[in-house]
Design a protein around this motif. Sequence first.
Motif, PDB file in Angstrom:
ATOM      1  N   PRO A 178       0.804  -1.223   0.000  1.00  0.00           N
ATOM      2  CA  PRO A 178       0.000   0.000   0.000  1.00  0.00           C
ATOM      3  C   PRO A 178       0.835   1.270   0.000  1.00  0.00           C
ATOM      4  CG  PRO A 178      -0.149  -1.136   2.118  1.00  0.00           C
ATOM      5  CD  PRO A 178       0.527  -2.070   1.177  1.00  0.00           C
ATOM      6  N   LEU A 179       2.014   1.225   0.627  1.00  0.00           N
ATOM      7  CA  LEU A 179       2.885   2.392   0.623  1.00  0.00           C
ATOM      8  C   LEU A 179       3.406   2.672  -0.781  1.00  0.00           C
ATOM      9  CD1 LEU A 179       4.992   1.854   3.880  1.00  0.00           C
ATOM     10  CD2 LEU A 179       3.000   3.324   3.554  1.00  0.00           C
ATOM     11  N   ALA A 180       3.821   1.627  -1.471  1.00  0.00           N
ATOM     12  CA  ALA A 180       4.323   1.786  -2.839  1.00  0.00           C
ATOM     13  C   ALA A 180       3.218   2.303  -3.764  1.00  0.00           C
ATOM     14  CB  ALA A 180       4.864   0.454  -3.354  1.00  0.00           C
ATOM     15  N   LEU A 181       2.009   1.764  -3.590  1.00  0.00           N
ATOM     16  CA  LEU A 181       0.879   2.218  -4.396  1.00  0.00           C
ATOM     17  C   LEU A 181       0.600   3.698  -4.151  1.00  0.00           C
ATOM     18  CD1 LEU A 181      -1.605   1.651  -6.223  1.00  0.00           C
ATOM     19  CD2 LEU A 181      -2.862   1.060  -4.129  1.00  0.00           C
ATOM     20  N   GLY A 182       0.577   4.097  -2.889  1.00  0.00           N
ATOM     21  CA  GLY A 182       0.316   5.498  -2.560  1.00  0.00           C
ATOM     22  C   GLY A 182       1.375   6.431  -3.145  1.00  0.00           C
ATOM     23  N   LEU A 183       2.636   6.058  -3.029  1.00  0.00           N
ATOM     24  CA  LEU A 183       3.711   6.892  -3.560  1.00  0.00           C
ATOM     25  C   LEU A 183       3.625   7.005  -5.079  1.00  0.00           C
ATOM     26  CD1 LEU A 183       6.753   5.690  -1.404  1.00  0.00           C
ATOM     27  CD2 LEU A 183       5.630   7.923  -1.318  1.00  0.00           C
ATOM     28  N   ALA A 184       3.357   5.877  -5.743  1.00  0.00           N
ATOM     29  CA  ALA A 184       3.296   5.876  -7.201  1.00  0.00           C
ATOM     30  C   ALA A 184       2.130   6.721  -7.718  1.00  0.00           C
ATOM     31  CB  ALA A 184       3.173   4.434  -7.713  1.00  0.00           C
ATOM     32  N   VAL A 185       0.961   6.520  -7.129  1.00  0.00           N
ATOM     33  CA  VAL A 185      -0.226   7.255  -7.581  1.00  0.00           C
ATOM     34  C   VAL A 185      -0.084   8.751  -7.290  1.00  0.00           C
ATOM     35  CG1 VAL A 185      -2.697   7.575  -7.219  1.00  0.00           C
ATOM     36  CG2 VAL A 185      -1.765   5.271  -7.387  1.00  0.00           C
ATOM     37  N   CYS A 186       0.393   9.086  -6.094  1.00  0.00           N
ATOM     38  CA  CYS A 186       0.559  10.501  -5.747  1.00  0.00           C
ATOM     39  C   CYS A 186       1.606  11.172  -6.637  1.00  0.00           C
ATOM     40  CB  CYS A 186       0.955  10.651  -4.281  1.00  0.00           C
ATOM     41  SG  CYS A 186      -0.379  10.252  -3.121  1.00  0.00           S
ATOM     42  N   GLY A 187       2.699  10.459  -6.907  1.00  0.00           N
ATOM     43  CA  GLY A 187       3.732  11.011  -7.771  1.00  0.00           C
ATOM     44  C   GLY A 187       3.221  11.262  -9.176  1.00  0.00           C
ATOM     45  N   LEU A 188       2.467  10.303  -9.718  1.00  0.00           N
ATOM     46  CA  LEU A 188       1.911  10.455 -11.065  1.00  0.00           C
ATOM     47  C   LEU A 188       0.885  11.586 -11.103  1.00  0.00           C
ATOM     48  CD1 LEU A 188       1.762   9.353 -13.961  1.00  0.00           C
ATOM     49  CD2 LEU A 188      -0.019   7.774 -13.183  1.00  0.00           C
ATOM     50  N   SER A 189       0.029  11.657 -10.087  1.00  0.00           N
ATOM     51  CA  SER A 189      -0.984  12.718 -10.033  1.00  0.00           C
ATOM     52  C   SER A 189      -0.337  14.091  -9.909  1.00  0.00           C
ATOM     53  CB  SER A 189      -1.942  12.485  -8.859  1.00  0.00           C
ATOM     54  OG  SER A 189      -2.650  11.275  -9.001  1.00  0.00           O
ATOM     55  N   LEU A 190       0.729  14.176  -9.123  1.00  0.00           N
ATOM     56  CA  LEU A 190       1.451  15.439  -8.969  1.00  0.00           C
ATOM     57  C   LEU A 190       2.047  15.883 -10.297  1.00  0.00           C
ATOM     58  CD1 LEU A 190       2.559  17.632  -7.054  1.00  0.00           C
ATOM     59  CD2 LEU A 190       4.525  16.150  -6.641  1.00  0.00           C
ATOM     60  N   PHE A 191       2.587  14.931 -11.043  1.00  0.00           N
ATOM     61  CA  PHE A 191       3.196  15.235 -12.340  1.00  0.00           C
ATOM     62  C   PHE A 191       2.145  15.710 -13.335  1.00  0.00           C
ATOM     63  CE2 PHE A 191       4.416  13.810 -16.634  1.00  0.00           C
ATOM     64  CZ  PHE A 191       5.581  14.541 -16.800  1.00  0.00           C
ATOM     65  N   ILE A 192       0.976  15.058 -13.330  1.00  0.00           N
ATOM     66  CA  ILE A 192      -0.064  15.366 -14.327  1.00  0.00           C
ATOM     67  C   ILE A 192      -0.860  16.616 -13.955  1.00  0.00           C
ATOM     68  CG2 ILE A 192      -2.207  14.549 -15.393  1.00  0.00           C
ATOM     69  CD1 ILE A 192      -1.117  11.698 -15.124  1.00  0.00           C
ATOM     70  N   GLY A 194      -0.330  18.789 -11.136  1.00  0.00           N
ATOM     71  CA  GLY A 194       0.341  19.884 -10.458  1.00  0.00           C
ATOM     72  C   GLY A 194       0.043  19.907  -8.967  1.00  0.00           C
ATOM     73  N   PRO A 195       0.790  20.713  -8.205  1.00  0.00           N
ATOM     74  CA  PRO A 195       0.692  20.692  -6.733  1.00  0.00           C
ATOM     75  C   PRO A 195      -0.645  21.181  -6.169  1.00  0.00           C
ATOM     76  CG  PRO A 195       2.106  22.487  -7.472  1.00  0.00           C
ATOM     77  CD  PRO A 195       1.826  21.649  -8.677  1.00  0.00           C
ATOM     78  N   HIS A 196      -1.402  21.952  -6.939  1.00  0.00           N
ATOM     79  CA  HIS A 196      -2.644  22.511  -6.399  1.00  0.00           C
ATOM     80  C   HIS A 196      -3.859  21.614  -6.613  1.00  0.00           C
ATOM     81  CE1 HIS A 196      -0.619  26.272  -5.557  1.00  0.00           C
ATOM     82  NE2 HIS A 196      -0.213  26.353  -6.805  1.00  0.00           N
ATOM     83  N   TYR A 197      -3.748  20.628  -7.491  1.00  0.00           N
ATOM     84  CA  TYR A 197      -4.933  19.845  -7.858  1.00  0.00           C
ATOM     85  C   TYR A 197      -4.727  18.333  -7.784  1.00  0.00           C
ATOM     86  CZ  TYR A 197      -6.114  24.392  -9.850  1.00  0.00           C
ATOM     87  OH  TYR A 197      -6.356  25.729 -10.007  1.00  0.00           O
ATOM     88  N   PHE A 198      -3.625  17.881  -7.214  1.00  0.00           N
ATOM     89  CA  PHE A 198      -3.314  16.457  -7.297  1.00  0.00           C
ATOM     90  C   PHE A 198      -3.964  15.608  -6.209  1.00  0.00           C
ATOM     91  CE2 PHE A 198      -0.408  17.452  -3.952  1.00  0.00           C
ATOM     92  CZ  PHE A 198      -0.083  16.263  -3.322  1.00  0.00           C
ATOM     93  N   ILE A 199      -4.478  16.222  -5.122  1.00  0.00           N
ATOM     94  CA  ILE A 199      -4.945  15.433  -3.977  1.00  0.00           C
ATOM     95  C   ILE A 199      -6.141  14.561  -4.334  1.00  0.00           C
ATOM     96  CG2 ILE A 199      -5.959  15.538  -1.668  1.00  0.00           C
ATOM     97  CD1 ILE A 199      -4.210  17.909  -1.056  1.00  0.00           C
ATOM     98  N   ILE A 200      -7.185  15.155  -4.922  1.00  0.00           N
ATOM     99  CA  ILE A 200      -8.381  14.365  -5.232  1.00  0.00           C
ATOM    100  C   ILE A 200      -8.085  13.275  -6.271  1.00  0.00           C
ATOM    101  CG2 ILE A 200     -10.702  14.463  -6.234  1.00  0.00           C
ATOM    102  CD1 ILE A 200     -11.107  17.105  -4.809  1.00  0.00           C
ATOM    103  N   PRO A 201      -7.382  13.577  -7.386  1.00  0.00           N
ATOM    104  CA  PRO A 201      -7.015  12.485  -8.307  1.00  0.00           C
ATOM    105  C   PRO A 201      -6.187  11.395  -7.625  1.00  0.00           C
ATOM    106  CG  PRO A 201      -6.690  14.596  -9.367  1.00  0.00           C
ATOM    107  CD  PRO A 201      -7.008  14.899  -7.933  1.00  0.00           C
ATOM    108  N   SER A 202      -5.328  11.789  -6.690  1.00  0.00           N
ATOM    109  CA  SER A 202      -4.533  10.798  -5.965  1.00  0.00           C
ATOM    110  C   SER A 202      -5.417   9.874  -5.146  1.00  0.00           C
ATOM    111  CB  SER A 202      -3.526  11.494  -5.034  1.00  0.00           C
ATOM    112  OG  SER A 202      -2.583  12.231  -5.754  1.00  0.00           O
ATOM    113  N   MET A 203      -6.402  10.453  -4.438  1.00  0.00           N
ATOM    114  CA  MET A 203      -7.299   9.648  -3.623  1.00  0.00           C
ATOM    115  C   MET A 203      -8.114   8.697  -4.488  1.00  0.00           C
ATOM    116  SD  MET A 203      -6.535  10.479  -0.598  1.00  0.00           S
ATOM    117  CE  MET A 203      -7.755   9.393   0.116  1.00  0.00           C
TER     118      MET A 203
END
Length: 220
Positions: A178-192, A194-203
Amino acid sequence: MKKLIKEAVVKTVPVMAGYVFLGSAFGILVQSHDLSIWTALFMSLIIYSGAMQFAAIPLLLNPIGLIQTFILTISINARHIFYGISMLKPFENAGKKKAYMIFSLTDESYSLLLNNKEDKNLMVLIEVLNQSYWVLGTLIGYLFGHLIPFSIEGIDFAMTALFLVIFMDSFFAKKYEPLALGLAVCGLSLFIFGPHYFIIPSMVGIILGLYLRGGKETCT
């Protein structure tokens, strides 16, 4: 019961360190704007959302329309929708405790509950203790903060540090997937997004990832 309380206290110590500090900062902020101690305590008891409580202070001083307030609240707390979805099973059959468990599901409580879903009594104790830390911090900050020179610059990093402690706790418990999944998804969402809108796509991505993985340990 004493054993259960002791276990809950031990598990929530990292949250206590962050919540007492951040709650104190909130109490100081309320006091500095000449709002009453009852306002501070009421917000910590009834709203119990750190980011929204800080955002609510300007709204109390310069009120805006109800619709704008509603939209702002939803925007700040939208991530809780996804927390709630992932906790449908763990909260099932919780009886009278369920309403409070839903209300008090903060970021940090959610992180702890994921690893303690088997015991509903332990889960509710974790949430009660966490809110108690926040309320205590609010009280301390309001009563004593004005006596001590205090700068809130950089205070938001305390929450980041708290999440790092919880992350490392899960890492040393060897919950790697689950840690690896969270890091991967959050990293990809941040890249796509940006820092202001990545939280909801990450969740959304994390919930979908856990669902597709089919792991009962992490998803139910």
